[in-house]
Motif scaffolding. Structure first.
Motif, short mmCIF file in Angstrom:
data_model
loop_
_atom_site.label_atom_id
_atom_site.label_comp_id
_atom_site.label_asym_id
_atom_site.label_seq_id
_atom_site.Cartn_x
_atom_site.Cartn_y
_atom_site.Cartn_z
N PRO A 104 -14.79 2.52 8.51
CA PRO A 104 -15.62 3.59 7.94
C PRO A 104 -15.79 3.43 6.43
CG PRO A 104 -13.40 4.39 8.34
CD PRO A 104 -13.46 2.99 8.90
N PRO A 105 -16.86 4.01 5.89
CA PRO A 105 -17.05 4.02 4.44
C PRO A 105 -15.92 4.82 3.79
CG PRO A 105 -19.01 4.83 5.58
CD PRO A 105 -17.94 4.63 6.60
N GLU A 138 -10.06 2.71 -2.37
CA GLU A 138 -9.06 3.76 -2.17
C GLU A 138 -8.10 3.43 -1.02
OE1 GLU A 138 -9.12 8.41 -0.87
OE2 GLU A 138 -10.75 7.68 -2.13
N GLN A 139 -8.63 2.94 0.10
CA GLN A 139 -7.78 2.63 1.25
C GLN A 139 -6.81 1.48 0.93
OE1 GLN A 139 -10.77 1.90 4.20
NE2 GLN A 139 -10.81 4.04 4.86
N ALA A 140 -7.30 0.47 0.26
CA ALA A 140 -6.46 -0.68 -0.08
C ALA A 140 -5.39 -0.29 -1.10
CB ALA A 140 -7.31 -1.82 -0.61
N GLU A 160 -4.02 2.63 -1.38
CA GLU A 160 -3.02 3.40 -0.64
C GLU A 160 -2.09 2.44 0.12
OE1 GLU A 160 -0.65 6.27 0.81
OE2 GLU A 160 -2.16 6.54 -0.73
N MET A 161 -2.67 1.39 0.69
CA MET A 161 -1.85 0.39 1.38
C MET A 161 -0.88 -0.26 0.40
SD MET A 161 -2.80 -3.20 3.25
CE MET A 161 -4.01 -2.55 4.33
N GLN A 162 -1.36 -0.57 -0.79
CA GLN A 162 -0.50 -1.18 -1.80
C GLN A 162 0.68 -0.26 -2.13
OE1 GLN A 162 -2.02 -1.43 -5.79
NE2 GLN A 162 -0.75 -3.20 -6.27
N THR A 163 0.41 1.01 -2.26
CA THR A 163 1.46 1.98 -2.55
C THR A 163 2.51 1.97 -1.45
OG1 THR A 163 -0.08 3.39 -3.76
CG2 THR A 163 1.93 4.44 -2.96
N GLN A 164 2.06 1.96 -0.20
CA GLN A 164 3.00 1.94 0.93
C GLN A 164 3.79 0.64 0.98
OE1 GLN A 164 3.63 4.65 2.71
NE2 GLN A 164 2.12 5.68 1.46
N LEU A 165 3.13 -0.48 0.71
CA LEU A 165 3.82 -1.77 0.71
C LEU A 165 4.88 -1.83 -0.37
CD1 LEU A 165 0.85 -4.21 1.33
CD2 LEU A 165 2.70 -3.66 2.91
N LEU A 166 4.58 -1.27 -1.54
CA LEU A 166 5.57 -1.26 -2.62
C LEU A 166 6.78 -0.42 -2.26
CD1 LEU A 166 3.27 -1.08 -5.76
CD2 LEU A 166 4.65 -3.02 -4.99
N LYS A 167 6.58 0.62 -1.49
CA LYS A 167 7.70 1.47 -1.08
C LYS A 167 8.66 0.72 -0.17
CE LYS A 167 5.42 5.95 -1.33
NZ LYS A 167 4.92 7.10 -0.55
N ILE A 168 8.14 -0.14 0.69
CA ILE A 168 9.03 -0.86 1.60
C ILE A 168 9.51 -2.17 1.01
CG2 ILE A 168 8.09 0.19 3.69
CD1 ILE A 168 6.67 -2.51 4.23
N ARG A 169 8.79 -2.72 0.04
CA ARG A 169 9.19 -4.01 -0.53
C ARG A 169 10.47 -3.88 -1.35
NH1 ARG A 169 5.32 -7.79 -4.05
NH2 ARG A 169 4.38 -5.78 -4.37
#
Length: 57
Positions: free
Chosen positions: A6-7, A34-36, A38-47
């Motif tokens: 989706p857009p 924006e979606q990417a 947010e993904m980066q934020t989540q990846l940093l939390k688990i990294r």
């Protein structure tokens, strides 16, 4: 490839500009939109725990 997502979509010009800048700056990971981001934020939390070892899990 992106037709099923989706857009909002990032303009091709912006992607090309960011990719070239990443090469110049020697940046390996680039998250546009924006979606990417947010993904980066989540990846940093688990990294961070993964870098410190599995004992935190």
């Amino acid at each position: 490839m992106s037709k099923d997502f989706p857009p909002p979509k990032v303009a091709p010009e912006e992607v090309a500009r960011a990719a070239l800048q990443a090469v110049i700056d020697e940046v390996e990971d680039v998250y546009l939109g924006e979606q990417a981001q947010e993904m980066q934020t989540q990846l940093l939390k688990i990294r961070k725990p993964l870098k410190n070892g599995w004992e935190e899990f």
